[in-house]
Scaffold this motif. Structure first.
Motif, PDB file in Angstrom:
ATOM      1  N   ILE A 109     -16.093   2.944  56.811  1.00  8.91           N
ATOM      2  CA  ILE A 109     -16.324   4.195  57.533  1.00  8.91           C
ATOM      3  C   ILE A 109     -17.762   4.248  58.048  1.00  8.91           C
ATOM      4  O   ILE A 109     -18.034   4.872  59.078  1.00  8.91           O
ATOM      5  N   VAL A 110     -18.705   3.540  57.368  1.00  7.81           N
ATOM      6  CA  VAL A 110     -20.085   3.474  57.860  1.00  7.81           C
ATOM      7  C   VAL A 110     -20.138   2.693  59.166  1.00  7.81           C
ATOM      8  O   VAL A 110     -20.872   3.065  60.093  1.00  7.81           O
ATOM      9  N   SER A 111     -19.347   1.619  59.270  1.00  4.51           N
ATOM     10  CA  SER A 111     -19.298   0.855  60.520  1.00  4.51           C
ATOM     11  C   SER A 111     -18.900   1.766  61.666  1.00  4.51           C
ATOM     12  O   SER A 111     -19.459   1.697  62.768  1.00  4.51           O
ATOM     13  N   LEU A 112     -17.907   2.627  61.417  1.00  3.43           N
ATOM     14  CA  LEU A 112     -17.421   3.523  62.461  1.00  3.43           C
ATOM     15  C   LEU A 112     -18.456   4.592  62.796  1.00  3.43           C
ATOM     16  O   LEU A 112     -18.620   4.964  63.954  1.00  3.43           O
ATOM     17  N   HIS A 113     -19.154   5.093  61.785  1.00  6.64           N
ATOM     18  CA  HIS A 113     -20.180   6.109  62.035  1.00  6.64           C
ATOM     19  C   HIS A 113     -21.335   5.546  62.857  1.00  6.64           C
ATOM     20  O   HIS A 113     -21.884   6.218  63.733  1.00  6.64           O
ATOM     21  N   THR A 114     -21.736   4.290  62.541  1.00  9.94           N
ATOM     22  CA  THR A 114     -22.888   3.703  63.223  1.00  9.94           C
ATOM     23  C   THR A 114     -22.506   3.025  64.530  1.00  9.94           C
ATOM     24  O   THR A 114     -23.373   2.743  65.359  1.00  9.94           O
ATOM     25  N   GLY A 115     -21.220   2.742  64.703  1.00 12.39           N
ATOM     26  CA  GLY A 115     -20.772   2.055  65.918  1.00 12.39           C
ATOM     27  C   GLY A 115     -21.014   0.557  65.888  1.00 12.39           C
ATOM     28  O   GLY A 115     -20.744  -0.131  66.875  1.00 12.39           O
ATOM     29  N   LYS A 116     -21.520   0.025  64.768  1.00 12.52           N
ATOM     30  CA  LYS A 116     -21.772  -1.416  64.648  1.00 12.52           C
ATOM     31  C   LYS A 116     -20.524  -2.067  64.060  1.00 12.52           C
ATOM     32  O   LYS A 116     -20.420  -2.254  62.846  1.00 12.52           O
ATOM     33  N   THR A 117     -19.600  -2.395  64.962  1.00  9.17           N
ATOM     34  CA  THR A 117     -18.285  -2.846  64.490  1.00  9.17           C
ATOM     35  C   THR A 117     -17.955  -4.282  64.870  1.00  9.17           C
ATOM     36  O   THR A 117     -16.920  -4.792  64.447  1.00  9.17           O
ATOM     37  N   ASP A 118     -18.763  -4.920  65.676  1.00 10.59           N
ATOM     38  CA  ASP A 118     -18.377  -6.252  66.171  1.00 10.59           C
ATOM     39  C   ASP A 118     -19.549  -7.219  66.151  1.00 10.59           C
ATOM     40  O   ASP A 118     -20.160  -7.480  67.194  1.00 10.59           O
ATOM     41  N   PRO A 119     -19.880  -7.820  65.023  1.00 12.80           N
ATOM     42  CA  PRO A 119     -19.297  -7.574  63.695  1.00 12.80           C
ATOM     43  C   PRO A 119     -20.048  -6.442  63.010  1.00 12.80           C
ATOM     44  O   PRO A 119     -21.142  -6.062  63.440  1.00 12.80           O
ATOM     45  N   VAL A 177     -27.351  -2.797  44.708  1.00 15.14           N
ATOM     46  CA  VAL A 177     -27.426  -2.997  46.165  1.00 15.14           C
ATOM     47  C   VAL A 177     -28.297  -4.215  46.473  1.00 15.14           C
ATOM     48  O   VAL A 177     -27.953  -5.036  47.336  1.00 15.14           O
ATOM     49  N   ALA A 178     -29.400  -4.365  45.752  1.00 12.32           N
ATOM     50  CA  ALA A 178     -30.284  -5.514  45.973  1.00 12.32           C
ATOM     51  C   ALA A 178     -29.564  -6.826  45.686  1.00 12.32           C
ATOM     52  O   ALA A 178     -29.743  -7.817  46.407  1.00 12.32           O
ATOM     53  N   ALA A 179     -28.741  -6.838  44.647  1.00 14.75           N
ATOM     54  CA  ALA A 179     -27.998  -8.058  44.296  1.00 14.75           C
ATOM     55  C   ALA A 179     -27.000  -8.421  45.386  1.00 14.75           C
ATOM     56  O   ALA A 179     -26.917  -9.580  45.809  1.00 14.75           O
ATOM     57  N   VAL A 180     -26.254  -7.424  45.864  1.00 16.98           N
ATOM     58  CA  VAL A 180     -25.262  -7.691  46.911  1.00 16.98           C
ATOM     59  C   VAL A 180     -25.971  -8.111  48.197  1.00 16.98           C
ATOM     60  O   VAL A 180     -25.553  -9.053  48.885  1.00 16.98           O
ATOM     61  N   ARG A 181     -27.082  -7.431  48.506  1.00 20.55           N
ATOM     62  CA  ARG A 181     -27.849  -7.779  49.706  1.00 20.55           C
ATOM     63  C   ARG A 181     -28.338  -9.227  49.629  1.00 20.55           C
ATOM     64  O   ARG A 181     -28.278  -9.979  50.606  1.00 20.55           O
ATOM     65  N   ALA A 182     -28.804  -9.640  48.442  1.00 22.51           N
ATOM     66  CA  ALA A 182     -29.318 -11.004  48.274  1.00 22.51           C
ATOM     67  C   ALA A 182     -28.229 -12.036  48.546  1.00 22.51           C
ATOM     68  O   ALA A 182     -28.474 -13.058  49.192  1.00 22.51           O
ATOM     69  N   VAL A 183     -27.012 -11.750  48.071  1.00 23.75           N
ATOM     70  CA  VAL A 183     -25.923 -12.716  48.283  1.00 23.75           C
ATOM     71  C   VAL A 183     -25.537 -12.768  49.757  1.00 23.75           C
ATOM     72  O   VAL A 183     -25.313 -13.849  50.317  1.00 23.75           O
ATOM     73  N   THR A 184     -25.473 -11.611  50.401  1.00 25.55           N
ATOM     74  CA  THR A 184     -25.066 -11.600  51.817  1.00 25.55           C
ATOM     75  C   THR A 184     -26.091 -12.299  52.695  1.00 25.55           C
ATOM     76  O   THR A 184     -25.744 -12.830  53.751  1.00 25.55           O
ATOM     77  N   ARG A 185     -27.346 -12.314  52.249  1.00 28.65           N
ATOM     78  CA  ARG A 185     -28.396 -12.960  53.044  1.00 28.65           C
ATOM     79  C   ARG A 185     -28.708 -14.373  52.548  1.00 28.65           C
ATOM     80  O   ARG A 185     -29.676 -14.991  53.001  1.00 28.65           O
ATOM     81  N   GLY A 186     -27.928 -14.817  51.554  1.00 28.82           N
ATOM     82  CA  GLY A 186     -28.062 -16.198  51.101  1.00 28.82           C
ATOM     83  C   GLY A 186     -29.359 -16.516  50.426  1.00 28.82           C
ATOM     84  O   GLY A 186     -29.832 -17.654  50.499  1.00 28.82           O
ATOM     85  N   VAL A 187     -29.935 -15.518  49.736  1.00 19.69           N
ATOM     86  CA  VAL A 187     -31.210 -15.781  49.057  1.00 19.69           C
ATOM     87  C   VAL A 187     -31.038 -15.829  47.553  1.00 19.69           C
ATOM     88  O   VAL A 187     -32.001 -15.888  46.816  1.00 19.69           O
ATOM     89  N   SER A 188     -29.771 -15.779  47.100  1.00 18.62           N
ATOM     90  CA  SER A 188     -29.550 -15.869  45.664  1.00 18.62           C
ATOM     91  C   SER A 188     -29.193 -17.301  45.299  1.00 18.62           C
ATOM     92  O   SER A 188     -29.078 -18.180  46.149  1.00 18.62           O
ATOM     93  N   GLU A 226     -22.599  -4.656  60.628  1.00 17.98           N
ATOM     94  CA  GLU A 226     -23.870  -5.113  60.060  1.00 17.98           C
ATOM     95  C   GLU A 226     -23.931  -4.727  58.588  1.00 17.98           C
ATOM     96  O   GLU A 226     -23.653  -3.591  58.231  1.00 17.98           O
ATOM     97  N   ILE A 227     -24.287  -5.675  57.734  1.00 18.40           N
ATOM     98  CA  ILE A 227     -24.273  -5.410  56.289  1.00 18.40           C
ATOM     99  C   ILE A 227     -25.595  -4.761  55.874  1.00 18.40           C
ATOM    100  O   ILE A 227     -26.467  -5.362  55.272  1.00 18.40           O
TER     101      ILE A 227
END
Length: 238
Positions: free
Chosen positions: A190-200, A226-237, A202-203
């Motif tokens: 629902i955040v994607s829809l609120h921000t309009g960043k849908t393709d793709p 949140v920091a842990a999930v962010r680290a994995v999505t950005r490949g820094v873990s 943004e995490i």
């Protein structure tokens, strides 16, 4: 978006969100919301003894085979047994936790065919034939000795101190693993829809908080989660 601690939900906003979820094919999220609403009504009806809301009392034991963490397990269970109780009480996989037992806290989250589910709301028989993954099945080794043998999300939670008492942590990690995969597939929130960043989508941290909103931490370790999930999505873990 409404604050979670508002006394009353914004009805117009809820209706708009449901229309957007349906329009964008987010049927799973819509079904989950309606299930929780319906379960609440039925539970209240059973509690006050409304006619037509009856609870079965006769147990019926049947054989079942569950594939958990890559291994087939044969059991004999009451057909009403939840997947959570099957894992904890019959397979001794106690990493998955029983919190509210009503599908509201997320402590019991496991993966079925890669999708996150609340095991307390899932009958064990409904999971027959599926690949079930619990927190015990995420690491590359059964008895990991260092970070390299953990799943990257497990390692990130350790590195980012994403837990305090640790009770909700297995559910948080399983949910986070699925959330990252959902984002990779381009699934919207629902955040994607609120921000309009849908393709793709943004995490962002808001995206992570929304996608992890089904998992509650009573200790309040949310910033580090949140920091842990962010680290994995950005490949820094790890």
């Amino acid at each position: 978006m409404s604050d979670l601690f508002d006394t009353e939900p914004n009805r117009e906003e809820c209706e708009w969100e449901e229309r957007e979820l349906e329009k964008n094919g987010l049927h799973y999220e819509l079904t989950r919301r309606r299930f929780v609403q319906t379960a609440g009504v039925l539970s209240a009806g059973a509690a006050v003894g409304l006619p037509g809301v009856a609870i079965a009392e006769t147990p019926m034991t049947r054989p079942i085979t569950l594939k958990v963490n890559g291994k087939s397990q044969r059991l004999s269970l009451d057909s009403r047994t939840s997947l959570l109780d099957a894992l904890r009480e019959h397979l001794d996989l106690t990493g998955t936790k029983k919190g509210c037992d009503h599908g509201q806290c997320g402590a019991c989250t496991v993966l079925i065919d890669g999708r996150r589910i609340n095991s307390c709301l899932t009958l064990a028989f409904a999971a027959q034939g599926a690949e079930i993954t619990t927190i015990e099945g995420l690491a590359t080794k059964l008895d990991p000795k260092d970070l390299s043998e953990l799943h990257p999300m497990q390692a990130a939670f350790l590195e980012q101190d994403g837990y305090q008492c640790g009770y909700c942590t297995p559910g948080q990690i399983c949910s986070a693993v699925a959330a990252v995969e959902e984002h990779k597939r381009g699934a919207l929130s629902i955040v994607s829809l609120h921000t309009g960043k849908t393709d793709p989508p943004e995490i962002t941290d808001d995206e992570i908080r929304e996608r992890m909103s089904g998992n509650i931490c009573r200790c309040g370790a949310y910033p580090n989660i949140v920091a842990a999930v962010r680290a994995v999505t950005r490949g820094v873990s790890a």
